[in-house]
Design an enzyme around this catalytic site. Structure first.
Site, mmCIF file in Angstrom:
data_model
loop_
_atom_site.group_PDB
_atom_site.id
_atom_site.type_symbol
_atom_site.label_atom_id
_atom_site.label_comp_id
_atom_site.label_asym_id
_atom_site.label_seq_id
_atom_site.Cartn_x
_atom_site.Cartn_y
_atom_site.Cartn_z
ATOM 1 N N LYS A 33 0.815 -1.221 0.000
ATOM 2 C CA LYS A 33 0.000 0.000 0.000
ATOM 3 C C LYS A 33 0.845 1.266 0.000
ATOM 4 O O LYS A 33 0.360 2.343 -0.307
ATOM 5 C CB LYS A 33 -0.976 -0.002 1.173
ATOM 6 N N SER A 144 4.957 -3.633 11.173
ATOM 7 C CA SER A 144 4.531 -2.947 12.407
ATOM 8 C C SER A 144 4.520 -1.439 12.180
ATOM 9 O O SER A 144 5.071 -0.944 11.205
ATOM 10 C CB SER A 144 5.516 -3.273 13.530
ATOM 11 N N GLY A 179 12.010 6.581 26.064
ATOM 12 C CA GLY A 179 12.413 5.239 25.643
ATOM 13 C C GLY A 179 13.891 5.191 25.323
ATOM 14 O O GLY A 179 14.341 5.831 24.374
ATOM 15 N N ILE A 183 15.554 2.834 19.017
ATOM 16 C CA ILE A 183 15.196 4.067 18.307
ATOM 17 C C ILE A 183 15.609 5.292 19.114
ATOM 18 O O ILE A 183 16.203 6.237 18.582
ATOM 19 C CB ILE A 183 13.675 4.103 18.000
ATOM 20 N N ASP A 310 7.701 -8.618 11.581
ATOM 21 C CA ASP A 310 7.271 -7.852 12.756
ATOM 22 C C ASP A 310 5.850 -8.174 13.200
ATOM 23 O O ASP A 310 5.481 -7.903 14.345
ATOM 24 C CB ASP A 310 7.328 -6.340 12.454
ATOM 25 N N HIS A 442 46.293 -9.137 11.999
ATOM 26 C CA HIS A 442 46.786 -8.125 12.939
ATOM 27 C C HIS A 442 47.268 -6.908 12.160
ATOM 28 O O HIS A 442 47.965 -7.075 11.156
ATOM 29 C CB HIS A 442 47.959 -8.682 13.751
#
Ligand code: FAD
Ligand code: NAD
Length: 463
Positions: A33, A144, A179, A183, A310, A442
């Site tokens: 969509k 989601s 939060g 994110i 999700d 290395h």
């Protein structure tokens, strides 16, 4: 005409599934969509955020890192409009790549919103014309969307979601980030590097709680050096718009805090997309968190309807969605598709990056393992010191009895790339000794992980 598979949603789960199905000879359609294919990850997630993280990290380095190399870069400025234009260019280029892959594999791209009529039919509306696609199987890969807080309605001006925070025309003077997860820390870092005073408010007593405490504490200190402020164990309870932005009231223990800023970014998680999909009407069961319930072959309780990414249980990560896509389609074709959920890497793209795979030390102990742990500081790694990015550590967690590696965590520049070695090791049930005895070039940062394995074996070399 009947399709073998109709995929609803063209994120990393959906478009990967379509490619795999076409390669296995299935006549495949993908319904999307959005304007572009690529889903959340390409359009408003992984890729645009990493473009902004790259640009802002260069800017920050020019201001704060160049000096130690003897490079004088005075009066460096950031053209935010040019940074956003570059980000949009990156997204468009990658979106064209997905269009190419759909064409190359003969996948029909149907624009519009897909709705399941029954296990054999998907109705597509909102595109050029309403169409009903007949199909043997349906794969739900609708992903989601942002979830918010009831008292903070997104307006795109003052109250931002990640969709807004990747498109700000200029760096705000101040920003509260609610939060301290992926994110919040990534987009908080972007704007902090551009001069915004960023305050992170996190409900739990530490940020990025998927990592061990020694890692998150080190990360927090490094982010504080970059100017981010933290209120941990703090829950925002109410909000009030002001003339200049927003005022939040939060509870920290039994204390009440008032925090003001020009903008607030709400980054408290995401919710599965199942609305207007027709899935529940077709009898598809959801779990207690509104995610589509699937079995071990990613089939729902309705035969012929599958789901991945999700929109089902598990971490909301693009590579998890992709892996499920391949495995689910292989199962449809009678092959032995499989996802090893124990070896999904996690990365937060702060500077330094933080990455993990498998069990944390705390989880391993909770599960009853006696563990041997090696934690090697990059301050003792030649390449890290030479490159002036010696902050951080590499950590290996092994089972004491068998020496099998149970998990690894890395806080360092390029940790996102370094963790791949630990993922592969764990995929083959490797031991700390396997890692320690593997030759590493290395000087490289990868030697840091090898040194951590030596330490886990109780045989440290360079520390
Ligand atoms: P999505 O990518 O969400 O795609 C689903 C698609 O389905 C969308 O295009 C949507 O338009 C479409 N759709 C929904 N309903 C319908 C319908 N009815 N009909 C037709 N189409 C429909 N993950 C990582 O692994 N690494 C990262 O660095 C990372 N960074 C992120 C940064 C941000 C800011 C955000 C928000 C997320 C990030 N993620 C990252 C998470 C990642 O984007 C998701 O895990 C991933 O996109 C999930 O893929 P998916 O295919 O399941 O769903
Ligand atoms: P998250 O789950 O990573 O973090 C949300 C944080 O918000 C948690 O630490 C949680 O304790 C806290 N929180 C929840 N409610 C709160 C409240 N009321 N007050 C204060 N703190 C609160 O979610 P996110 O950062 O929004 O990301 C969403 C999804 O996108 C995640 O599943 C993540 O895996 C994915 N993502 C991944 C990446 C990456 O892989 N680098 C980057 C961005 C997003």
């Amino acid at each position: 005409m009947e399709f073998d598979l109709v995929v609803i949603g063209a994120g990393p789960g959906g478009y990967t599934a379509a490619i795999k199905a076409a390669q296995l000879g299935m006549k495949t359609a993908i319904v999307e969509k959005g304007k572009n294919l690529g889903g959340t990850c390409l359009n408003v997630g992984c890729i645009p955020s990493k473009a902004l993280l790259s640009s802002s990290e260069l800017f920050h380095e020019a201001q704060h890192g160049f000096k130690s190399h003897g490079i004088k870069a005075e009066g460096v400025t950031m053209d935010v409009a040019a940074m956003l234009k570059r980000k949009d260019g990156v997204v468009s280029k990658m979106a064209r790549g997905i269009d190419y892959l759909m064409n190359k594999n003969g996948i029909e791209h149907v624009s519009g919103s897909g709705r399941i009529v029954n296990a054999g039919e998907v109705e597509v509306t909102g595109g050029e014309a309403t169409r009903t696609l007949k199909t043997k199987r349906i794969l739900i890969a609708t992903g989601s969307s942002v979830s918010g807080l009831p008292f903070l309605e997104f307006d795109g001006e003052t109250v931002l979601s990640s969709d807004h925070a990747i498109a700000l025309g200029q760096a705000p003077e101040s920003m509260i980030v609610i939060g301290g997860g992926a994110i919040g820390l990534e987009l908080g870092s972007v704007w902090a590097r551009l001069g915004t005073k960023v305050t992170v408010v996190e409900f739990l007593t530490r940020i990025a709680a998927i990592f061990d405490e020694d890692i998150t504490q080190a990360l927090q200190k490094l982010l504080q050096k970059q100017g981010l402020k933290f209120h941990l164990g703090t829950g925002v309870e109410s909000a009030e718009k002001t003339k200049t932005g927003i005022k939040l009231t939060a509870a920290k223990g039994d204390k009440s805090l008032e925090l003001e800023a020009e903008k607030v970014l709400v980054a408290v998680g995401r919710k599965p997309n199942t609305d207007d999909l027709g899935a529940t009407e077709a009898g598809v069961e959801l779990d207690e968190r509104g995610r589509i319930r699937t079995d071990a072959e990613w089939q729902t309780n309705v035969p012929g309807i599958y789901a991945i990414g999700d929109v089902i249980a598990g971490p909301m990560l693009a590579h998890k969605a992709e892996q499920e896509a391949v495995a689910a389609v292989e199962r449809m074709a009678g092959k032995a598709g499989r996802v090893n959920y124990d070896t999904i890497p996690w990365v937060i793209y702060t500077a330094p990056e933080v990455a993990a795979v498998g069990l944390t030390e705390a989880e391993a102990k909770e599960k009853g393992h006696e563990v041997s742990v090696g934690a090697f500081p990059f301050q003792a790694n030649g390449r890290a010191v030479a490159g002036a990015h010696a902050d951080g550590l590499a950590k290996v967690i092994a089972d004491k009895a068998t020496d099998r590696v149970l998990g690894a965590q890395i806080l360092s520049a390029n940790a996102s790339e370094l963790i791949a070695e630990a993922v592969l090791l764990m995929e083959f049930d490797g031991s700390a000794e396997d890692l320690a005895r593997t030759i590493h070039a290395h000087p490289t940062m990868s030697e840091g992980l090898r040194e951590a394995a030596h330490m886990a074996m109780g045989e440290p070399l360079h520390i």
